[in-house]
Design a protein around this motif. Structure first.
Motif, PDB file in Angstrom:
ATOM      1  N   GLY A   1      -5.563  -4.242  -3.685  1.00  0.00           N
ATOM      2  CA  GLY A   1      -5.704  -3.196  -2.693  1.00  0.00           C
ATOM      3  C   GLY A   1      -4.449  -2.362  -2.507  1.00  0.00           C
TER       4      GLY A   1
ATOM      5  N   SER B   1      -5.942   2.152  -4.949  1.00  0.00           N
ATOM      6  CA  SER B   1      -7.403   2.207  -4.920  1.00  0.00           C
ATOM      7  C   SER B   1      -7.971   2.032  -6.325  1.00  0.00           C
ATOM      8  CB  SER B   1      -7.880   3.536  -4.337  1.00  0.00           C
ATOM      9  OG  SER B   1      -7.536   4.607  -5.215  1.00  0.00           O
TER      10      SER B   1
ATOM     11  N   GLN C   1       0.825  -1.206   0.000  1.00  0.00           N
ATOM     12  CA  GLN C   1       0.000   0.000   0.000  1.00  0.00           C
ATOM     13  C   GLN C   1       0.866   1.267   0.000  1.00  0.00           C
ATOM     14  OE1 GLN C   1      -0.536  -2.611   1.911  1.00  0.00           O
ATOM     15  NE2 GLN C   1      -2.583  -3.318   1.349  1.00  0.00           N
TER      16      GLN C   1
ATOM     17  N   GLU D   1     -15.409  -1.977  -4.866  1.00  0.00           N
ATOM     18  CA  GLU D   1     -14.930  -0.978  -3.919  1.00  0.00           C
ATOM     19  C   GLU D   1     -15.095   0.447  -4.439  1.00  0.00           C
ATOM     20  OE1 GLU D   1     -10.872  -1.965  -3.252  1.00  0.00           O
ATOM     21  OE2 GLU D   1     -11.285  -4.084  -2.851  1.00  0.00           O
TER      22      GLU D   1
ATOM     23  N   GLN E   1     -11.361  -4.903  -8.459  1.00  0.00           N
ATOM     24  CA  GLN E   1     -11.739  -4.121  -7.279  1.00  0.00           C
ATOM     25  C   GLN E   1     -12.980  -3.270  -7.541  1.00  0.00           C
ATOM     26  OE1 GLN E   1      -7.037  -3.180  -6.695  1.00  0.00           O
ATOM     27  NE2 GLN E   1      -8.395  -1.929  -5.491  1.00  0.00           N
TER      28      GLN E   1
END
Length: 589
Positions: free
Chosen positions: A284, A287, A231, A321, A318
């Motif tokens: 992840g 984003s 991240q 999300e 993703q």
């Protein structure tokens, strides 16, 4: 930032046209040309030759000449770097910092200002400054590395790049609680407090000033240690992209020539493709909003299909999300087209559904995958409510997006109805066929009672859709109360739906059916209310209501078994009664 001051004499260099010289009572006997500047200097009266091994060798070829002219057009750093070295030889005060170190060091190496030529020479002092000041500091290392892009080959060969990168990586891997040097951190809402540990991504903004190749070297070195989470790597990529890639949400751009524009586009393509290649594989790590912005920029810049496909794949993984604002990306079509890039969202949804079907062959048996697709469907419904306000948005694009999901993806259609209502409001000039096509995506059975109550009074909906809702309400009411609404009551209720002249369509109601055929036909009787709106009752419905009264009277006649002529006479043709009675009562004529 740290500085080193050398020399004590004041600066006596001055410029006269394209000539730089030094104030002195001694006549000059050495002319050095660097690019377009000529320097009038002294060979021996000041320690210029004694400190420069290269000038000693070149001047030896002119032993019999009083004035020597030497051309040094290939000196690294140009005239500025040469002047720093010349001032050091004259003892004139110079200030060294991370901004001018690389050029001065490369020029001193070029002029061979080494210890073997004279003790305490320029190179040894520069190396001491580099080791004790530049590499020891955070910003000094970053700025020095940044300046190497002007002399990449010299910096690489002299080891400046490698040593700066090692110093920067070492500091990035330092625990935040032990960070004691200054850094740039301008996140909104962040205020650094005394004795507060540095944020984990404290280093991302400073290295975003570097060239993309140097940035890639640092990120690659940091990732190879496996000491930082993915991240943090993703955050560094995000900061760098925001720093260098164009903001496609802003309209207009500064006027540039065609060659400059193409050069800028090519540079941005290279930056984007390198950023995409460095995104960690972990889900992840970045984003989905960042991935979608990169994809939109990739389409705008026209990058390779491989890069766009990879971004689309990563974003689809993703997709659940994402937020509505993540999907509201500008269209790159001409100005008279729709504002939002609905094609990008459609391609992303298709990619998501392909992956979803591959991972979930039996969705009804897997709660996780079922929740995933329902979450995405709700997201798309909310997105449609926003893009419905775009007056240039084609109806078939929104319909295709709404119909992309399987039936079980939506538990209710309330959000879809809000989208349909908004689209009809913003597009009043839709044809009758387009309105029907749009409303076909609605399932009356999946609307809440409150939404159905609103829909039956909505004069924007096609008449056929409203009547379908009324029939569904009849069925729902009959299941609840055990009493089925008669055709007469249903039509009477339908009479109170206000529509305009434009909305009147041919419609045929069957007396015992709960759905309406697509191609219903029949005459209409127009009724007007006090407010001037038209109320519609089909002529066929009028006949059905009268036939229903006849059926009641016929039933009474059967019970008496004696009086076939009893019952009320109907004010309709006898032929119509027989035609209706035949399918209802068999042989009773």
């Amino acid at each position: 930032m740290k500085f080193m001051k050398l020399g004590t004499r004041p600066d006596t260099f001055y410029t006269e046209e394209a000539t730089r010289t030094v104030i002195s009572d001694t006549p000059t006997d050495l002319i050095i040309r660097v690019n377009n500047i000529s320097y009038l200097l002294h060979k021996l009266q000041f320690p210029l030759l004694p400190k420069c091994g290269l000038l000693q060798r070149l001047c030896s070829d002119f032993a019999d000449s009083n004035t020597v002219t030497i051309e040094l057009h290939d000196i690294p750093g140009g005239e500025d770097a040469f002047e720093v070295c010349a001032k050091f030889c004259y003892g004139i005060t110079i200030n060294l910092s991370a901004h001018n170190f690389v050029a001065a060091f490369c020029a001193a190496k070029f002029l061979r200002m080494t210890e073997s030529v004279e003790k305490g020479n320029f190179i040894v002092k520069l190396e001491a400054f580099f080791n004790s000041c530049v590499l020891d500091g955070w910003k000094d290392s970053v700025v020095t590395l940044q300046t190497t892009n002007k002399l990449p080959e010299w910096s690489e060969n002299l080891g400046i790049i490698r040593r700066c990168i090692d110093s920067i990586v070492e500091k990035i891997l330092t625990p935040p609680a032990k960070v004691s040097w200054s850094y740039t951190y301008t996140r909104p809402g962040y205020t650094q407090k005394r004795h507060q540990a540095a944020p984990k991504d404290w280093w991302t903004e400073d290295i975003s000033d570097l060239d993309i190749e140097l940035f890639r070297c640092i990120i690659t070195a940091v990732r190879s240690t496996y000491m930082l989470p993915s991240q943090l790597i993703g955050e560094a990529l995000h900061v760098y992209a925001c720093r260098w890639l164009p903001d496609i949400t802003k309209t207009g751009s500064p006027e540039t020539s065609a060659s400059q524009a193409e050069e800028s586009v090519e540079k941005n393509r290279r930056i984007l493709e390198i950023i995409v290649s460095m995104i960690p594989a972990d889900r992840g790590s970045v984003s989905v909003g960042f991935l979608l912005r990169l994809l939109s920029i990739a389409i705008y810049l026209g990058v390779s299909p491989v890069t766009k496909t990879e971004l689309r794949r990563r974003a689809s993984l993703q997709f659940e999300e994402a937020t509505v604002s993540d999907l509201l990306l500008p269209s790159h079509l001409s100005s008279n087209q729709h504002s939002y890039d609905i094609d990008l969202v459609m391609s992303l949804l298709e990619s998501y559904l392909v992956l979803w079907r591959r991972q979930s062959p039996a969705p009804a048996e897997n709660g996780h995958f079922l929740r995933s697709i329902r979450k995405v469907a709700k997201l798309i419904d909310s997105y449609l409510q926003v893009v419905a306000r775009d007056v240039n948005m084609p109806v078939m694009k929104v319909v295709s997006l709404a119909e992309a999901f399987p039936d079980f993806a939506r538990e209710e259609h309330d959000d879809l109805y809000k989208f349909v209502n908004m689209y009809l409001k913003e597009h009043p000039d839709l044809s009758k066929a387009e309105k029907k096509r749009l409303c076909r995506i609605l399932d009356c059975q999946k609307l809440s009672p409150e939404v159905r109550a609103h829909a039956v009074k909505n004069d924007r909906l096609p008449l056929r859709t409203v009547v379908q809702l009324l029939f569904f309400e009849q069925e729902t009411g009959s299941r609840t109360t055990g009493q089925k609404m008669t055709t007469h009551e249903l039509v009477a209720k339908g009479k109170q739906i206000p529509v305009t002249e434009h909305d009147i369509s041919k419609l045929q109601l069957g007396s015992r059916r709960s759905t309406i055929p697509e191609s219903s036909e029949g005459g209409h009787q127009k009724l007007k209310r006090s407010d001037g709106k038209v109320l519609v009752e089909s002529e066929r419905s009028k006949v059905v209501r009268e036939n229903t009264d006849q059926e009641v009277e016929s039933q009474k006649g059967k019970e008496t078994r004696g009086d076939r002529n009893s019952g009320s006479k109907l004010d309709i043709p006898k032929k119509s009664v027989r035609q209706r009675s035949k399918p209802e009562h068999g042989t009773d004529r």
